[in-house]
Design an enzyme around this catalytic site. Structure first.
Site, PDB file in Angstrom:
ATOM      1  N   CYS A  57       0.983  -0.661  -0.049  1.00  0.00           N
ATOM      2  CA  CYS A  57       0.683   0.377  -0.021  1.00  0.00           C
ATOM      3  C   CYS A  57       0.550   0.741   0.127  1.00  0.00           C
ATOM      4  CB  CYS A  57      -1.196   0.528   1.034  1.00  0.00           C
ATOM      5  SG  CYS A  57      -1.863  -1.267   1.056  1.00  0.00           S
ATOM      6  N   HIS A  96       0.962   4.826  -1.483  1.00  0.00           N
ATOM      7  CA  HIS A  96       0.371   5.660  -1.324  1.00  0.00           C
ATOM      8  C   HIS A  96       1.416   6.383  -0.109  1.00  0.00           C
ATOM      9  CE1 HIS A  96      -3.152   4.953  -3.194  1.00  0.00           C
ATOM     10  NE2 HIS A  96      -3.069   3.849  -2.799  1.00  0.00           N
ATOM     11  N   ARG A 136     -12.688  -0.657  -1.741  1.00  0.00           N
ATOM     12  CA  ARG A 136     -10.867  -0.405  -2.658  1.00  0.00           C
ATOM     13  C   ARG A 136      -9.474  -1.217  -1.947  1.00  0.00           C
ATOM     14  NH1 ARG A 136      -7.884   1.661  -4.925  1.00  0.00           N
ATOM     15  NH2 ARG A 136      -7.047   3.221  -4.884  1.00  0.00           N
ATOM     16  N   CYS A 180      -7.586  -2.070  -4.591  1.00  0.00           N
ATOM     17  CA  CYS A 180      -5.775  -2.191  -4.274  1.00  0.00           C
ATOM     18  C   CYS A 180      -4.955  -3.515  -4.629  1.00  0.00           C
ATOM     19  CB  CYS A 180      -5.492  -1.863  -3.164  1.00  0.00           C
ATOM     20  SG  CYS A 180      -6.000  -0.018  -2.825  1.00  0.00           S
TER      21      CYS A 180
END
Lengths: 104, 288
Positions: free
Chosen positions: B202, B206, B245, B249
Protein backbone atom coordinates in the site's frame (compact mmCIF):
# COMPACT_ATOMS: atom_id res chain seq x y z
CA UNK A 1 39.84 -27.42 -18.69
CA UNK A 2 39.57 -24.84 -15.93
CA UNK A 3 36.81 -24.98 -13.30
CA UNK A 4 35.25 -21.84 -14.77
CA UNK A 5 35.12 -23.35 -18.25
CA UNK A 6 33.66 -26.60 -16.89
CA UNK A 7 30.94 -24.68 -15.12
CA UNK A 8 30.27 -22.58 -18.19
CA UNK A 9 30.05 -25.70 -20.41
CA UNK A 10 27.69 -27.31 -17.92
CA UNK A 11 25.49 -24.19 -17.90
CA UNK A 12 25.36 -24.10 -21.70
CA UNK A 13 24.38 -27.79 -21.85
CA UNK A 14 21.65 -27.21 -19.29
CA UNK A 15 20.41 -24.15 -21.13
CA UNK A 16 20.39 -25.97 -24.46
CA UNK A 17 18.42 -28.76 -22.87
CA UNK A 18 15.86 -26.34 -21.58
CA UNK A 19 15.13 -24.63 -24.87
CA UNK A 20 15.74 -27.41 -27.37
CA UNK A 21 13.11 -29.65 -28.95
CA UNK A 22 11.54 -32.18 -26.62
CA UNK A 23 8.98 -34.96 -26.61
CA UNK A 24 5.30 -34.11 -26.44
CA UNK A 25 3.97 -33.88 -22.92
CA UNK A 26 1.76 -36.64 -21.60
CA UNK A 27 -1.27 -36.47 -19.36
CA UNK A 28 0.86 -37.88 -16.58
CA UNK A 29 3.39 -35.06 -17.03
CA UNK A 30 0.59 -32.55 -16.78
CA UNK A 31 -0.93 -34.17 -13.71
CA UNK A 32 2.38 -34.21 -11.87
CA UNK A 33 3.09 -30.57 -12.78
CA UNK A 34 -0.42 -29.48 -11.87
CA UNK A 35 -0.27 -31.22 -8.50
CA UNK A 36 3.02 -29.48 -7.72
CA UNK A 37 1.59 -26.10 -8.79
CA UNK A 38 -1.59 -26.64 -6.82
CA UNK A 39 0.36 -27.53 -3.69
CA UNK A 40 2.52 -24.42 -4.02
CA UNK A 41 -0.54 -22.24 -4.58
CA UNK A 42 -2.20 -23.70 -1.49
CA UNK A 43 0.90 -22.77 0.50
CA UNK A 44 0.61 -19.24 -0.94
CA UNK A 45 -2.96 -19.24 0.32
CA UNK A 46 -1.87 -20.33 3.78
CA UNK A 47 0.49 -17.35 3.77
CA UNK A 48 -2.40 -15.11 2.58
CA UNK A 49 -0.44 -14.09 -0.47
CA UNK A 50 -1.71 -15.64 -3.68
CA UNK A 51 -1.23 -13.97 -7.03
CA UNK A 52 -3.95 -13.54 -9.65
CA UNK A 53 -1.48 -14.59 -12.33
CA UNK A 54 -0.94 -17.94 -10.62
CA UNK A 55 -4.68 -18.54 -10.54
CA UNK A 56 -4.89 -17.60 -14.23
CA UNK A 57 -2.07 -19.99 -15.17
CA UNK A 58 -3.70 -22.83 -13.22
CA UNK A 59 -6.98 -22.17 -14.97
CA UNK A 60 -5.30 -22.12 -18.39
CA UNK A 61 -3.55 -25.40 -17.59
CA UNK A 62 -6.80 -27.06 -16.61
CA UNK A 63 -8.63 -25.86 -19.70
CA UNK A 64 -5.81 -26.97 -22.00
CA UNK A 65 -5.79 -30.42 -20.39
CA UNK A 66 -9.53 -30.72 -20.88
CA UNK A 67 -9.03 -30.24 -24.63
CA UNK A 68 -6.18 -32.74 -24.70
CA UNK A 69 -3.50 -30.11 -25.31
CA UNK A 70 -1.04 -31.45 -22.77
CA UNK A 71 1.91 -29.44 -24.10
CA UNK A 72 0.10 -26.21 -23.26
CA UNK A 73 -1.32 -27.70 -20.06
CA UNK A 74 2.15 -28.67 -18.88
CA UNK A 75 3.65 -25.28 -19.75
CA UNK A 76 0.92 -23.43 -17.90
CA UNK A 77 1.10 -25.71 -14.88
CA UNK A 78 4.86 -25.18 -14.69
CA UNK A 79 4.38 -21.44 -15.01
CA UNK A 80 1.80 -21.56 -12.23
CA UNK A 81 4.18 -23.43 -9.97
CA UNK A 82 6.97 -20.92 -10.61
CA UNK A 83 4.61 -18.03 -9.87
CA UNK A 84 3.23 -19.67 -6.74
CA UNK A 85 6.73 -20.33 -5.47
CA UNK A 86 7.67 -16.72 -6.11
CA UNK A 87 4.63 -15.58 -4.08
CA UNK A 88 5.75 -17.83 -1.23
CA UNK A 89 9.23 -16.36 -1.35
CA UNK A 90 7.75 -12.86 -1.37
CA UNK A 91 5.52 -13.57 1.63
CA UNK A 92 8.38 -15.16 3.54
CA UNK A 93 10.88 -12.40 2.90
CA UNK A 94 8.33 -9.66 3.58
CA UNK A 95 7.79 -11.00 7.10
CA UNK A 96 10.90 -8.99 7.97
CA UNK A 97 11.43 -6.66 5.06
CA UNK A 98 8.22 -4.65 5.42
CA UNK A 99 9.92 -2.61 8.13
CA UNK A 100 12.38 -1.19 5.61
CA UNK A 101 9.57 0.90 4.15
CA UNK A 102 8.10 2.12 7.42
CA UNK A 103 7.95 5.85 8.20
CA UNK A 104 9.93 6.65 11.35
CA UNK B 1 9.46 -33.75 -20.06
CA UNK B 2 9.90 -30.09 -20.83
CA UNK B 3 11.81 -27.87 -18.49
CA UNK B 4 10.59 -24.60 -17.07
CA UNK B 5 10.85 -21.17 -18.59
CA UNK B 6 12.82 -18.21 -17.35
CA UNK B 7 10.38 -17.82 -14.46
CA UNK B 8 12.42 -20.49 -12.70
CA UNK B 9 15.39 -18.15 -12.72
CA UNK B 10 13.24 -15.40 -11.26
CA UNK B 11 12.03 -17.79 -8.58
CA UNK B 12 15.59 -18.72 -7.69
CA UNK B 13 16.55 -15.05 -7.48
CA UNK B 14 13.63 -14.32 -5.19
CA UNK B 15 14.55 -17.32 -3.04
CA UNK B 16 18.03 -15.87 -2.62
CA UNK B 17 16.54 -12.55 -1.60
CA UNK B 18 14.41 -14.39 0.95
CA UNK B 19 17.45 -16.07 2.43
CA UNK B 20 19.16 -12.71 2.78
CA UNK B 21 16.02 -11.23 4.26
CA UNK B 22 15.74 -14.07 6.75
CA UNK B 23 18.85 -12.81 8.51
CA UNK B 24 17.13 -9.51 9.43
CA UNK B 25 16.32 -8.83 13.07
CA UNK B 26 13.13 -10.38 14.39
CA UNK B 27 9.92 -8.36 14.61
CA UNK B 28 9.56 -6.06 17.58
CA UNK B 29 7.66 -7.26 20.63
CA UNK B 30 4.21 -5.83 21.23
CA UNK B 31 5.44 -3.80 24.23
CA UNK B 32 7.61 -1.85 21.79
CA UNK B 33 4.60 -0.81 19.70
CA UNK B 34 4.00 2.93 20.02
CA UNK B 35 0.96 4.03 17.98
CA UNK B 36 1.17 7.65 19.16
CA UNK B 37 4.77 7.95 17.97
CA UNK B 38 3.86 6.25 14.70
CA UNK B 39 0.97 8.65 14.11
CA UNK B 40 3.17 11.67 14.76
CA UNK B 41 5.87 10.40 12.39
CA UNK B 42 3.23 9.60 9.79
CA UNK B 43 1.66 13.06 9.98
CA UNK B 44 5.02 14.82 10.01
CA UNK B 45 6.16 12.87 6.95
CA UNK B 46 3.24 14.04 4.82
CA UNK B 47 3.18 17.59 6.14
CA UNK B 48 6.89 17.93 5.37
CA UNK B 49 6.59 16.25 1.98
CA UNK B 50 3.69 18.50 0.92
CA UNK B 51 4.20 21.86 2.66
CA UNK B 52 1.80 23.53 0.21
CA UNK B 53 -1.14 21.30 1.24
CA UNK B 54 -3.31 22.60 4.06
CA UNK B 55 -3.54 20.12 6.90
CA UNK B 56 -7.26 19.43 6.54
CA UNK B 57 -6.99 19.17 2.77
CA UNK B 58 -5.18 15.82 2.94
CA UNK B 59 -8.60 14.15 3.21
CA UNK B 60 -9.28 15.21 -0.37
CA UNK B 61 -6.75 12.75 -1.74
CA UNK B 62 -5.66 13.44 -5.31
CA UNK B 63 -7.45 16.80 -5.33
CA UNK B 64 -5.05 18.06 -2.70
CA UNK B 65 -2.13 17.08 -4.94
CA UNK B 66 -3.15 18.39 -8.34
CA UNK B 67 -4.64 21.80 -9.13
CA UNK B 68 -6.34 20.77 -12.38
CA UNK B 69 -8.06 17.86 -10.74
CA UNK B 70 -9.05 20.09 -7.87
CA UNK B 71 -10.86 22.46 -10.22
CA UNK B 72 -12.75 19.58 -11.85
CA UNK B 73 -13.69 18.24 -8.43
CA UNK B 74 -14.98 21.60 -7.24
CA UNK B 75 -17.26 21.73 -10.27
CA UNK B 76 -18.37 18.16 -9.72
CA UNK B 77 -19.25 18.83 -6.09
CA UNK B 78 -22.05 21.14 -7.18
CA UNK B 79 -23.95 18.02 -8.25
CA UNK B 80 -22.00 15.31 -6.43
CA UNK B 81 -22.22 11.82 -7.92
CA UNK B 82 -22.73 10.27 -4.47
CA UNK B 83 -25.91 12.24 -3.86
CA UNK B 84 -28.30 9.45 -4.84
CA UNK B 85 -26.46 7.00 -2.58
CA UNK B 86 -26.63 9.49 0.25
CA UNK B 87 -30.38 9.90 -0.12
CA UNK B 88 -30.92 6.15 -0.38
CA UNK B 89 -28.75 5.60 2.69
CA UNK B 90 -30.72 8.11 4.72
CA UNK B 91 -33.96 6.40 3.78
CA UNK B 92 -32.61 2.93 4.56
CA UNK B 93 -31.23 4.09 7.87
CA UNK B 94 -34.57 5.38 9.06
CA UNK B 95 -36.65 2.47 7.76
CA UNK B 96 -37.43 -0.07 10.51
CA UNK B 97 -36.41 -3.73 10.25
CA UNK B 98 -39.16 -6.34 10.10
CA UNK B 99 -38.99 -6.59 13.90
CA UNK B 100 -39.65 -2.86 14.24
CA UNK B 101 -36.15 -1.94 15.39
CA UNK B 102 -33.79 0.42 13.56
CA UNK B 103 -30.10 0.74 12.81
CA UNK B 104 -30.16 3.56 15.33
CA UNK B 105 -30.80 1.00 18.08
CA UNK B 106 -27.41 -0.63 17.41
CA UNK B 107 -25.23 2.47 17.73
CA UNK B 108 -24.35 5.14 20.23
CA UNK B 109 -26.17 8.42 19.68
CA UNK B 110 -28.57 6.63 17.37
CA UNK B 111 -25.76 6.21 14.83
CA UNK B 112 -25.66 9.93 14.06
CA UNK B 113 -22.23 11.58 14.04
CA UNK B 114 -20.36 8.44 15.14
CA UNK B 115 -18.49 7.41 11.97
CA UNK B 116 -15.29 9.11 13.16
CA UNK B 117 -14.99 6.58 16.02
CA UNK B 118 -14.87 3.56 13.69
CA UNK B 119 -13.11 1.16 13.56
CA UNK B 120 -13.25 0.43 17.27
CA UNK B 121 -11.49 -2.27 19.21
CA UNK B 122 -13.98 -4.50 21.02
CA UNK B 123 -12.28 -5.62 24.21
CA UNK B 124 -14.87 -8.34 24.85
CA UNK B 125 -14.28 -9.96 21.50
CA UNK B 126 -10.64 -8.97 21.26
CA UNK B 127 -10.95 -7.78 17.67
CA UNK B 128 -11.42 -4.74 15.48
CA UNK B 129 -15.00 -3.84 14.57
CA UNK B 130 -15.43 -1.65 11.50
CA UNK B 131 -18.54 0.35 10.69
CA UNK B 132 -19.38 -2.01 7.84
CA UNK B 133 -19.12 -5.03 10.12
CA UNK B 134 -21.17 -3.30 12.83
CA UNK B 135 -23.90 -2.52 10.30
CA UNK B 136 -24.16 -6.11 9.10
CA UNK B 137 -24.12 -7.39 12.67
CA UNK B 138 -26.94 -4.99 13.41
CA UNK B 139 -28.90 -6.43 10.52
CA UNK B 140 -28.26 -10.03 11.51
CA UNK B 141 -29.13 -9.54 15.18
CA UNK B 142 -32.43 -8.06 13.99
CA UNK B 143 -33.22 -10.98 11.72
CA UNK B 144 -32.13 -9.41 8.42
CA UNK B 145 -29.75 -10.78 5.79
CA UNK B 146 -26.31 -9.14 5.72
CA UNK B 147 -25.42 -6.90 2.80
CA UNK B 148 -22.47 -7.27 0.46
CA UNK B 149 -19.53 -5.44 2.01
CA UNK B 150 -18.27 -3.87 -1.16
CA UNK B 151 -20.98 -1.68 -2.70
CA UNK B 152 -24.65 -0.84 -3.16
CA UNK B 153 -26.61 -0.88 0.11
CA UNK B 154 -23.54 -1.00 2.36
CA UNK B 155 -22.02 1.95 0.52
CA UNK B 156 -25.32 3.84 0.79
CA UNK B 157 -25.64 3.25 4.53
CA UNK B 158 -22.05 4.19 5.27
CA UNK B 159 -22.39 7.23 2.98
CA UNK B 160 -25.21 8.52 5.15
CA UNK B 161 -23.42 7.77 8.41
CA UNK B 162 -20.25 9.45 7.13
CA UNK B 163 -22.26 12.48 6.07
CA UNK B 164 -23.59 12.89 9.62
CA UNK B 165 -19.96 12.98 10.81
CA UNK B 166 -18.60 15.40 8.22
CA UNK B 167 -16.10 17.76 9.75
CA UNK B 168 -15.60 15.68 12.90
CA UNK B 169 -11.99 14.59 13.27
CA UNK B 170 -11.09 10.92 13.22
CA UNK B 171 -10.98 9.80 16.83
CA UNK B 172 -9.79 6.21 16.81
CA UNK B 173 -8.89 4.77 20.20
CA UNK B 174 -6.41 2.04 20.94
CA UNK B 175 -7.17 0.70 24.41
CA UNK B 176 -4.41 -0.44 26.71
CA UNK B 177 -4.89 -4.04 25.67
CA UNK B 178 -2.11 -6.12 24.09
CA UNK B 179 -4.64 -7.54 21.62
CA UNK B 180 -5.50 -4.03 20.41
CA UNK B 181 -1.82 -3.21 19.99
CA UNK B 182 -1.33 -6.46 18.13
CA UNK B 183 -4.25 -5.63 15.80
CA UNK B 184 -2.75 -2.18 15.19
CA UNK B 185 0.68 -3.67 14.49
CA UNK B 186 -0.83 -6.28 12.16
CA UNK B 187 -2.55 -3.48 10.25
CA UNK B 188 0.69 -1.59 9.98
CA UNK B 189 2.53 -4.68 8.76
CA UNK B 190 -0.16 -5.26 6.12
CA UNK B 191 0.15 -1.65 4.96
CA UNK B 192 3.90 -1.87 4.40
CA UNK B 193 4.08 -5.46 3.12
CA UNK B 194 4.76 -5.93 -0.57
CA UNK B 195 2.41 -8.37 -2.25
CA UNK B 196 1.05 -9.41 -5.62
CA UNK B 197 3.11 -10.12 -8.72
CA UNK B 198 3.84 -6.40 -9.09
CA UNK B 199 5.50 -6.50 -5.66
CA UNK B 200 3.73 -3.39 -4.37
CA UNK B 201 2.69 -2.54 -0.85
CA UNK B 202 0.00 0.00 0.00
CA UNK B 203 2.89 2.27 0.92
CA UNK B 204 4.55 1.90 -2.49
CA UNK B 205 1.78 4.07 -3.95
CA UNK B 206 0.41 6.04 -1.02
CA UNK B 207 3.63 6.85 0.92
CA UNK B 208 6.37 6.74 -1.66
CA UNK B 209 4.45 8.18 -4.62
CA UNK B 210 1.43 10.32 -3.65
CA UNK B 211 0.91 13.10 -6.17
CA UNK B 212 2.56 11.03 -8.90
CA UNK B 213 0.61 9.51 -11.71
CA UNK B 214 0.07 5.81 -12.16
CA UNK B 215 -1.31 5.64 -15.66
CA UNK B 216 -4.01 8.33 -15.72
CA UNK B 217 -4.57 8.45 -11.96
CA UNK B 218 -2.97 10.75 -9.42
CA UNK B 219 -2.10 8.78 -6.31
CA UNK B 220 -3.60 9.92 -3.03
CA UNK B 221 -1.53 10.30 0.14
CA UNK B 222 -2.12 7.61 2.78
CA UNK B 223 -2.62 10.34 5.38
CA UNK B 224 -6.39 10.90 5.39
CA UNK B 225 -7.08 8.34 2.70
CA UNK B 226 -10.01 6.75 4.54
CA UNK B 227 -11.65 9.98 5.69
CA UNK B 228 -13.62 10.29 2.46
CA UNK B 229 -14.99 6.74 2.51
CA UNK B 230 -17.25 5.54 1.04
CA UNK B 231 -16.59 7.01 -2.37
CA UNK B 232 -18.16 7.29 -5.77
CA UNK B 233 -15.48 6.30 -8.26
CA UNK B 234 -15.88 7.10 -11.90
CA UNK B 235 -13.70 4.06 -12.60
CA UNK B 236 -16.32 1.89 -10.85
CA UNK B 237 -19.27 3.83 -12.23
CA UNK B 238 -20.70 3.65 -8.76
CA UNK B 239 -20.16 3.73 -5.03
CA UNK B 240 -17.68 1.60 -3.16
CA UNK B 241 -16.84 0.95 0.46
CA UNK B 242 -13.52 0.74 2.23
CA UNK B 243 -13.70 -3.03 1.64
CA UNK B 244 -14.04 -2.41 -2.07
CA UNK B 245 -11.05 -0.09 -2.06
CA UNK B 246 -8.84 -2.64 -0.32
CA UNK B 247 -9.85 -5.57 -2.53
CA UNK B 248 -9.45 -3.48 -5.69
CA UNK B 249 -5.99 -2.32 -4.65
CA UNK B 250 -4.93 -5.93 -4.13
CA UNK B 251 -6.27 -6.97 -7.54
CA UNK B 252 -4.52 -4.08 -9.26
CA UNK B 253 -1.15 -5.30 -8.06
CA UNK B 254 -2.06 -8.82 -9.21
CA UNK B 255 -2.70 -10.15 -5.76
CA UNK B 256 -5.71 -12.31 -4.95
CA UNK B 257 -7.82 -10.12 -2.63
CA UNK B 258 -8.69 -11.40 0.81
CA UNK B 259 -12.33 -11.77 1.75
CA UNK B 260 -13.91 -8.40 2.62
CA UNK B 261 -13.82 -7.74 6.37
CA UNK B 262 -11.14 -10.37 6.90
CA UNK B 263 -9.10 -9.75 10.04
CA UNK B 264 -6.24 -8.40 7.94
CA UNK B 265 -8.37 -5.78 6.22
CA UNK B 266 -10.02 -4.75 9.48
CA UNK B 267 -6.63 -4.36 11.15
CA UNK B 268 -5.41 -2.39 8.15
CA UNK B 269 -8.39 -0.05 8.44
CA UNK B 270 -7.72 0.31 12.16
CA UNK B 271 -4.10 1.30 11.53
CA UNK B 272 -4.82 3.68 8.65
CA UNK B 273 -7.65 5.38 10.52
CA UNK B 274 -5.62 5.76 13.69
CA UNK B 275 -2.68 7.42 11.95
CA UNK B 276 -5.15 9.88 10.39
CA UNK B 277 -6.57 10.89 13.77
CA UNK B 278 -7.27 14.60 13.84
CA UNK B 279 -8.19 14.86 10.17
CA UNK B 280 -11.89 15.52 9.52
CA UNK B 281 -14.31 13.03 8.06
CA UNK B 282 -15.17 14.19 4.53
CA UNK B 283 -17.18 11.21 3.28
CA UNK B 284 -18.94 10.38 1.19
CA UNK B 285 -16.40 11.37 -1.42
CA UNK B 286 -15.93 11.31 -5.16
CA UNK B 287 -12.83 10.09 -6.94
CA UNK B 288 -11.86 9.65 -10.60
Amino acid sequence: MSVVMKNFTFAVIMLAGSVGPSLAASEADFKAAFAAADAAEKEGGRLRNQWTTTEAALSTAKKAAETGNFDQALRSAQEAEALAKASIVQATSEQQRWKDMEIH
Amino acid sequence: MRTRPTLSILTAALALCALIGASSPAALAIDAVDPAADAKAFRDFFVKKFPQVKFEDFVNGPYSMNEDMRKQWKDKEQFPPYEFALEAGKEMFSKPFKNGKHYADCFENGGIGVRQTYPTFDEKEGQVITLELALNRCREVNGEQPYSYVKDEMAQLTAYMAFTSRGKPFDIKIPNDPRALEAYENGKRYFYTRRGQLNFSCASCHVQNPGERIRAEVLAPAFGILNAMPIYRSEWSGMGTTSRRFTTCNSQIRGVPLEPQSLEYRDLEYYLSYVSNGLPISGPGARP
